[in-house]
Design an enzyme around this catalytic site. Structure first.
Site, PDB file in Angstrom:
ATOM      1  N   HIS A 292     -11.043 -19.999  21.214  1.00 51.27           N
ATOM      2  CA  HIS A 292     -11.141 -18.641  21.751  1.00 51.27           C
ATOM      3  C   HIS A 292     -10.675 -17.645  20.679  1.00 51.27           C
ATOM      4  CE1 HIS A 292      -9.916 -15.234  24.317  1.00 51.27           C
ATOM      5  NE2 HIS A 292     -10.798 -15.692  25.172  1.00 51.27           N
TER       6      HIS A 292
ATOM      7  N   ASP B 223      -3.106 -24.029  22.920  1.00 51.25           N
ATOM      8  CA  ASP B 223      -3.605 -22.996  23.814  1.00 51.25           C
ATOM      9  C   ASP B 223      -3.959 -23.683  25.135  1.00 51.25           C
ATOM     10  OD1 ASP B 223      -5.232 -21.342  25.295  1.00 51.25           O
ATOM     11  OD2 ASP B 223      -6.563 -20.799  23.639  1.00 51.25           O
TER      12      ASP B 223
ATOM     13  N   GLN C 277      -6.973 -22.945  29.445  1.00 53.76           N
ATOM     14  CA  GLN C 277      -7.954 -23.596  30.321  1.00 53.76           C
ATOM     15  C   GLN C 277      -7.510 -24.979  30.776  1.00 53.76           C
ATOM     16  OE1 GLN C 277     -10.412 -22.019  31.537  1.00 53.76           O
ATOM     17  NE2 GLN C 277     -10.736 -20.310  30.132  1.00 53.76           N
TER      18      GLN C 277
ATOM     19  N   LYS D 194      -5.303 -17.099  35.348  1.00 56.44           N
ATOM     20  CA  LYS D 194      -6.289 -18.171  35.375  1.00 56.44           C
ATOM     21  C   LYS D 194      -5.825 -19.330  36.261  1.00 56.44           C
ATOM     22  CE  LYS D 194      -7.882 -17.226  30.649  1.00 56.44           C
ATOM     23  NZ  LYS D 194      -9.201 -16.597  30.769  1.00 56.44           N
TER      24      LYS D 194
ATOM     25  N   CYS E 210     -16.234 -15.604  24.086  1.00 57.89           N
ATOM     26  CA  CYS E 210     -15.187 -15.285  23.111  1.00 57.89           C
ATOM     27  C   CYS E 210     -15.016 -16.341  22.034  1.00 57.89           C
ATOM     28  CB  CYS E 210     -13.840 -15.048  23.782  1.00 57.89           C
ATOM     29  SG  CYS E 210     -13.779 -13.483  24.638  1.00 57.89           S
TER      30      CYS E 210
HETATM   31  C1  LIG Z   1      -9.157 -21.030  25.765  1.00 58.13           C
HETATM   32  C2  LIG Z   1      -8.657 -19.635  25.991  1.00 58.13           C
HETATM   33  N1  LIG Z   1      -7.664 -19.159  25.235  1.00 58.13           N
HETATM   34  C3  LIG Z   1      -7.167 -17.924  25.413  1.00 58.13           C
HETATM   35  C4  LIG Z   1      -7.644 -17.077  26.372  1.00 58.13           C
HETATM   36  C5  LIG Z   1      -7.068 -15.700  26.498  1.00 58.13           C
HETATM   37  O1  LIG Z   1      -6.394 -15.529  27.685  1.00 58.13           O
HETATM   38  P1  LIG Z   1      -5.860 -14.101  28.138  1.00 58.13           P
HETATM   39  O2  LIG Z   1      -7.051 -13.192  28.104  1.00 58.13           O
HETATM   40  O3  LIG Z   1      -5.350 -14.315  29.511  1.00 58.13           O
HETATM   41  O4  LIG Z   1      -4.822 -13.685  27.176  1.00 58.13           O
HETATM   42  C6  LIG Z   1      -8.682 -17.531  27.195  1.00 58.13           C
HETATM   43  C7  LIG Z   1      -9.228 -16.630  28.232  1.00 58.13           C
HETATM   44  O5  LIG Z   1     -10.389 -16.409  28.373  1.00 58.13           O
HETATM   45  C8  LIG Z   1      -9.192 -18.832  26.998  1.00 58.13           C
HETATM   46  O6  LIG Z   1     -10.193 -19.305  27.749  1.00 58.13           O
END
Ligand SMILES: Cc1ncc(COP(=O)(O)O)c(C=O)c1O
Lengths: 397, 143
Positions: free
Chosen positions: A111, A188, A191, A214, A352
Site C-alpha cells: 500500500h 503492516d 488487512q 477496518k 493504492c
Molecule cells: C495494506 C494497507 N496498508 C495501509 C493502509 C492504510 O490504512 P489507513 O488509511 O487506515 O491509514 C491500508 C488501507 O487501505 C491498507 O489496505
C-alpha cells in the site's frame, strides 16, 4: 454472521468494500456515545469522577489491544491509523538508525503508506529500497524475501495481507529470519489484524500497525505496537501536552517514557474507547471463526464467478476474503458504477498499490473484500447482477 | 434528448473514439490527467498553429464517460480558433456543473447534460486537460 448488529445493513445494500473500511456494530457506536453523553472529560489531567473514568477507559484499551495481538500494554501506541503508525516507524525510529547504503526490503504489492515514507527516507538518507519479487500469482513468498536479503539489509517492511491480492504472507517464518539476522521486521497489519489472529510476540515482529476503522471500529484511530526496547529509542514526531515531564525556560525538557511520549495533545478519546469495544466484539465472535467464514465465502464466490464466462479473476488462491476481478472489456470503474446501481458496493481502482501495475500488466480491477457480516445471499446477489452484465452500458450511461 | 439516442452516441464514442492514439511529434503540446477523484488516466496532445487548434489526440485507460467525452470534445474543437475553443470549454463546464450555458454552441456534447454527480469529473476530465494545455500556451510555456 451477526448481521443484526450492524445498523447499516438495515438498508438493502451488499457491502463488499471492507478492505477500505468496515461497518460499525451498534455496541461500538453506543460505547462512544456513552463517553460523549455520560463522562466527557480530558485524559491525564482531572481529579474528578468523569476524568478518572475517562482515564481508565482510555488506558484500559492498551490492555485490550495487548491481549488481542499478544504484546505488552506498554508497547501499544495510539495513532490516527496505519498510515500514521508506519510514518512513525519510519521517521521516529528508522530516520535515526539507518544510514546511506542500508537496504530496506519491500514488495511491489505494498500500500502507498508502506512505500512513500520509505521513498522519502531514501531521498533524505540515501537508504536503498529493494523490492522482493512476487511469484506468478502476484504473491510474496518467504523464499523471495530470503533471496533479497544481503548483509546490508536492515529492515523488512511488508503487509501481512496484501490489500489487492489478499495473499497471506508467512510472517512467522519471515520474523524468524529477521531475528536470526538482526533485521528489523515492520508489519503492516491493516488487512490482517481485523481478519485473523495475529501474534506480535510469537512472530518476532518489531513494529505492527493497524487501523480501527477496518475492524468494526471508528475512523481516526489506530495502533502502532512497538517493541519496548525499540520504543525507548524513538524520537516523537509531535511535541506538546501530555508527553512531557518537565520543560524550563533555560530550554531543558524531559519527556515521558512509554507510549504517551508519542501521543502529544488531546487524543481521539472516544475513538480509542470505541476501538477497544470493537476488539472485544471481534474477540467474542472469535478471530478463527471470522477468518474461516471469510475464506469459505471467498471459495464460494470464486466458484460462482468461474461459471460466468466474461469474468476475469486475478487471485483465486489467496487465503483471505479479498478478490480482484474485471468484466472482460469493461473498465473497472464502469463495473463498480454498474454494481452500485444494484446497491452492491465494491471498489474499483489500483487500491493504492500503484507499483503493482508493473507486475500485473493491468492497472485497475474491481475488488470485493469480505467481512464477518457478508453471507451467501450477498454473493448470489452479485452473481445474479454480473450474469446480466451484457446490458451494463444501458445501466451506467 | 432521447435516452436511447444519448446512450448510442456515448457508447459509439467509447468503443470507437476519435483520435485515440498519440503521435510522435514535438510540435504538439502534451498533458497527462491522472484524476484524483477517479481512476481515469489519460494523456492528451494538441497542435496549435496560427492561433487555431489543428489537431488533438488522446490515449490511456478510462471509463466510458471520460473516454467518450474526450472523443466528442476533440471532434468539436479541431479546426476552431483558440478563443472559440475557450468559449466551448467554458460552456461545456457550465453545462456539466448545471449552470446556464449556450446549448446551441455545444452540439453533440449536449449528451452529457444530465449526468449523475459522481460522473461529472469523468466528463470534465478532457476539458481540464485541454484547458491545461491552453494555459501553457498563454504562459508561453510548451509543456
Ligand atoms: C495494506 C494497507 N496498508 C495501509 C493502509 C492504510 O490504512 P489507513 O488509511 O487506515 O491509514 C491500508 C488501507 O487501505 C491498507 O489496505
Amino acid at each position: 454472521m451477526n448481521r443484526e448488529d450492524f445498523p447499516m445493513l438495515n438498508q438493502d445494500i451488499v457491502y463488499f468494500d471492507n478492505g477500505a473500511t468496515t461497518l460499525k456494530p451498534k455496541v461500538v457506536i453506543e460505547k462512544m456515545m456513552e463517553y460523549y453523553q455520560e463522562y466527557t472529560s480530558n485524559i491525564h489531567r482531572g481529579d474528578y469522577d468523569a476524568a478518572i473514568k475517562t482515564n481508565e477507559a482510555y488506558d484500559g484499551v492498551r490492555k485490550i489491544v495487548a491481549h488481542f495481538v499478544n504484546c505488552k500494554p506498554e508497547e501499544v501506541i495510539f495513532t490516527s491509523g496505519t498510515t500514521m503508525s508506519i510514518n512513525t516507524v519510519v521517521f521516529s525510529y528508522m530516520r535515526k538508525h539507518l544510514h546511506k547504503g542500508d537496504e530496506v526490503i519491500l514488495s511491489k504489492a505494498e500500500h502507498a503508506s508502506n512505500v512513500l515514507p520509505w521513498l522519502k527516507l531514501s531521498e533524505e538518507l540515501g537508504v536503498v529500497i529493494k523490492y522482493a519479487p512476487l511469484d506468478s500469482n502476484m504473491e510474496l513468498k518467504v523464499e523471495s524475501i530470503e533471496k533479497t536479503i544481503t548483509e546490508k539489509t536492515k529492515v523488512i517492511s511488508i503487509a501481512h495481507v496484501s490489500n489487492v491480492i489478499g495473499d497471506v504472507r508467512d510472517i512467522k517464518a519471515i520474523g524468524k529470519l529477521c531475528s536470526e539476522k538482526g533485521i528489523i521486521f515492520n508489519v503492516d497489519g491493516a488487512q490482517s489484524v481485523p481478519h485473523m489472529k495475529v501474534d506480535f510476540k510469537d512472530s518476532n515482529i518489531d513494529f505492527l500497525s493497524f487501523s480501527a476503522h477496518k475492524m468494526c471500529g471508528p475512523t481516526g484511530v489506530g495502533v502502532l505496537v512497538a517493541k519496548e526496547e525499540l520504543m525507548d529509542e524513538m524520537t516523537p514526531l509531535c511535541f506538546g501536552g501530555g508527553m512531557n515531564q518537565t520543560f524550563e525556560v533555560d530550554g531543558s525538557y524531559e519527556l515521558k517514557t512509554g507510549p504517551s511520549k508519542f501521543e502529544a495533545g488531546t487524543p481521539p478519546i472516544a475513538e480509542v474507547i470505541g476501538m477497544g469495544e470493537a476488539i472485544k466484539y471481534l474477540e467474542k465472535i472469535g478471530m478463527e471463526n471470522i477468518h474461516k467464514n471469510e475464506v469459505e465465502l471467498k471459495k464460494f464466490l470464486v466458484s460462482e464467478l468461474e461459471k460466468i464466462p466474461n469474468i476475469i479473476l486475478y487471485n483465486t488462491n489467496s487465503n483471505s476474503g479479498i478478490l480482484a476481478f474485471n468484466i472482460d472489456g469493461v473498465f473497472a470503474q464502469d463495473s463498480s458504477v454498474y454494481l452500485n446501481s444494484y446497491n452492491i458496493y465494491v471498489r474499483a481502482g489500483n487500491h493504492c498499490a500503484k507499483i503493482l501495475k508493473d507486475e500485473m500488466k493491468i492497472k485497475n480491477t474491481v475488488r470485493v473484500s469480505l467481512y464477518l457480516y457478508n453471507n451467501k445471499e450477498d454473493v448470489l446477489k452479485l452473481i445474479e447482477v454480473l450474469k446480466r452484465s451484457a446490458d451494463i452500458f444501458k445501466v451506467v450511461i | 434528448m432521447d435516452s436511447n439516442l444519448r446512450r448510442e452516441i456515448i457508447l459509439d464514442n467509447y468503443q470507437n473514439p476519435t483520435n485515440r492514439g498519440l503521435v510522435n511529434d514535438d510540435s504538439y503540446l502534451k498533458v497527462n490527467t491522472n484524476s484524483e477523484s477517479c481512476i481515469d488516466n489519460l494523456d492528451f496532445m494538441m497542435k496549435i498553429e496560427d492561433n487555431k487548434v489543428k489537431d488533438i489526440c488522446f490515449d490511456g485507460e478510462a471509463c466510458a464517460i471520460s473516454t467518450s467525452a474526450s472523443s466528442i470534445l476533440i471532434r468539436s474543437l479541431i479546426g476552431k480558433s483558440v478563443d472559440e475553443v475557450r468559449n466551448i470549454l467554458e460552456n461545456y463546464k457550465k453545462m456539466i456543473n448545471e449552470e446556464d450555458y449556450d446549448k446551441d454552441l455545444l452540439g453533440e456534447l449536449n449528451v452529457y447534460d444530465t449526468l449523475q454527480p459522481n460522473r461529472k469529473n469523468c466528463a470534465l476530465l478532457p476539458s481540464v486537460a485541454i484547458d491545461k494545455m491552453l494555459g501553457s500556451v498563454r504562459d508561453g510555456r510548451k509543456n
